[in-house]
Write an enzyme that holds these catalytic residues in place. Structure first.
Site, PDB file in Angstrom:
ATOM      1  N   CYS A 104      64.382  42.507  51.047  1.00  0.00           N
ATOM      2  CA  CYS A 104      62.939  42.388  50.773  1.00  0.00           C
ATOM      3  C   CYS A 104      62.375  43.779  50.993  1.00  0.00           C
ATOM      4  CB  CYS A 104      62.284  41.386  51.730  1.00  0.00           C
ATOM      5  SG  CYS A 104      60.474  41.417  51.673  1.00  0.00           S
ATOM      6  N   ASP A 130      54.665  45.158  43.374  1.00  0.00           N
ATOM      7  CA  ASP A 130      55.108  44.301  44.480  1.00  0.00           C
ATOM      8  C   ASP A 130      53.979  43.331  44.821  1.00  0.00           C
ATOM      9  OD1 ASP A 130      56.804  43.390  46.633  1.00  0.00           O
ATOM     10  OD2 ASP A 130      55.498  44.463  48.013  1.00  0.00           O
ATOM     11  N   SER A 131      54.324  42.293  45.578  1.00  0.00           N
ATOM     12  CA  SER A 131      53.293  41.356  46.030  1.00  0.00           C
ATOM     13  C   SER A 131      52.295  42.047  46.963  1.00  0.00           C
ATOM     14  CB  SER A 131      53.943  40.192  46.773  1.00  0.00           C
ATOM     15  OG  SER A 131      54.631  40.693  47.904  1.00  0.00           O
ATOM     16  N   HIS A 141      59.574  44.801  51.812  1.00  0.00           N
ATOM     17  CA  HIS A 141      58.710  44.986  52.981  1.00  0.00           C
ATOM     18  C   HIS A 141      59.517  45.371  54.233  1.00  0.00           C
ATOM     19  CE1 HIS A 141      55.588  42.881  50.677  1.00  0.00           C
ATOM     20  NE2 HIS A 141      54.723  43.075  51.664  1.00  0.00           N
ATOM     21  N   GLU A 201      52.031  42.620  56.200  1.00  0.00           N
ATOM     22  CA  GLU A 201      50.781  42.597  55.421  1.00  0.00           C
ATOM     23  C   GLU A 201      49.560  42.671  56.350  1.00  0.00           C
ATOM     24  OE1 GLU A 201      49.969  42.470  51.909  1.00  0.00           O
ATOM     25  OE2 GLU A 201      52.009  43.244  51.834  1.00  0.00           O
TER      26      GLU A 201
HETATM   27  N1  DGL Z   1      58.397  42.711  48.958  1.00  0.00           N
HETATM   28  C1  DGL Z   1      58.726  41.414  48.448  1.00  0.00           C
HETATM   29  C2  DGL Z   1      60.224  41.225  48.314  1.00  0.00           C
HETATM   30  O1  DGL Z   1      60.930  42.211  48.188  1.00  0.00           O
HETATM   31  C3  DGL Z   1      58.012  40.415  49.166  1.00  0.00           C
HETATM   32  C4  DGL Z   1      57.677  39.430  49.444  1.00  0.00           C
HETATM   33  C5  DGL Z   1      56.612  38.428  49.659  1.00  0.00           C
HETATM   34  O2  DGL Z   1      55.535  38.644  49.152  1.00  0.00           O
HETATM   35  O3  DGL Z   1      56.962  37.421  50.284  1.00  0.00           O
HETATM   36  O4  DGL Z   1      60.725  40.131  48.293  1.00  0.00           O
END
Ligand code: DGL
Length: 294
Positions: free
Chosen positions: A204, A21-22, A206, A170
């Site tokens: 998402c 993930d990011s 998050h 974050e």
């Molecule tokens: N967790 C990511 C998603 O499901 C995240 C996003 C992000 O870094 O903007 O889209």
């Protein structure tokens, strides 16, 4: 022969499931997958230094995601789960079609999170009015709308980009009082678009970390903005079930995976900071390692 040579030669090879993930959001997926499939070995990678992805362009999201996927394959992963809707929407198809055949000659694959989520929707909605909450990149890709319409033609789908939810998470601000303003902002906006919505998809990974605030908002305000009750879909459980099913149907991947029940955590940010936040999100101690992805 030294004792260490003996162990080196005969130590079983660890083949892991990579979860990418990011940032921290993919931990919500990892957690659910490990509850469902605790026997496998996992390698989590959060590109926290470059999060959020959801406000970047296609080229940037694709390039970052490909770097992460390659890193995970180079570090003994046979399967990589893009536990990120933004990466799944923007990069998954290109990586599967263009890059996977070139990455190496091993048997490897990459899976996303959008399809398993989409498949759960019709069993949940009664009005057929569905709301998608996601990052700006996921919303602009129209991936949810297209995938849902492929399977179910009669749904009314509204989307709402929530660009400030990922930065709140974050930065560890998601349960503080300041987050209430942004929870209210986006939930109000999507229900103003369509008050008939009875199913909200957290598109998402998050967003489940905001679930306590989202549930509270619906309890306090749902009646004012929506015509009926609202169900919220978060993805962890769906992705875990889908992966279990995939492994049952694909013994060529399952048989490669080692079963030591371990999990390593990697981040492109500061390892101590990641360890602290991830331990809170998972309610279990995490010891992360720093890596660079360029
Ligand atoms: N967790 C990511 C998603 O499901 C995240 C996003 C992000 O870094 O903007 O889209």
């Amino acid at each position: 022969m030294l004792m260490s040579d003996f162990f080196c030669t005969f130590a079983p090879k660890i083949m892991r499931i990579g979860v990418f993930d990011s940032g921290y959001g993919g931990l919500t997926i990892l957690d659910a997958i490990r509850r469902e499939l605790p026997q496998y070995d996992y390698l989590y990678l959060g590109d926290n230094a470059r999060a959020p992805y959801g406000t970047h362009s296609f080229d940037v999201i694709y390039r970052y995601t490909l770097q992460a996927v390659k890193y995970l394959f180079d570090h003994d992963c046979a399967l990589v789960i893009l536990a990120c809707n933004t990466a799944s929407a923007k990069a998954l198809r290109t990586i599967q079609q263009k890059d996977l055949p070139l990455i190496n000659n091993k048997m490897v694959n990459v899976l996303g999170v959008i399809r398993p989520t989409v498949e759960a929707v019709p069993a949940i909605t009664k009005t057929g009015h569905v709301g998608i909450l996601a990052t700006p990149a996921t919303v602009s890709s129209e991936s949810y709308v297209l995938e849902l319409q492929k399977i179910f033609q009669n749904l009314e789908i509204s989307q709402q980009a929530c660009p400030l939810w990922v930065p709140l998470i974050e930065n560890g601000e998601h349960l503080n009082p300041g987050a209430d303003y942004f929870v209210d902002l986006y939930l109000r906006q999507i229900l103003e678009k369509d008050p008939q919505i009875d199913t909200l998809v957290l598109g998402c990974t998050h967003y489940p970390l905001l679930l306590p605030k989202i549930a509270q908002w619906i309890k306090n305000n749902g009646k004012r903005f929506a015509a009926g009750d609202i169900q919220v879909i978060s993805q962890g459980y769906l992705e875990a079930k889908s992966l279990a099913d995939y492994l049952r149907r694909h013994p060529e991947y399952e048989s490669q995976l080692s079963q030591g029940g371990s999990c390593r955590y990697l981040t492109t940010e500061n390892a101590d900071r990641f360890s602290q936040s991830a331990s809170l999100f998972l309610s279990a101690p995490v010891q992360a390692e720093h890596i660079d992805l360029e």
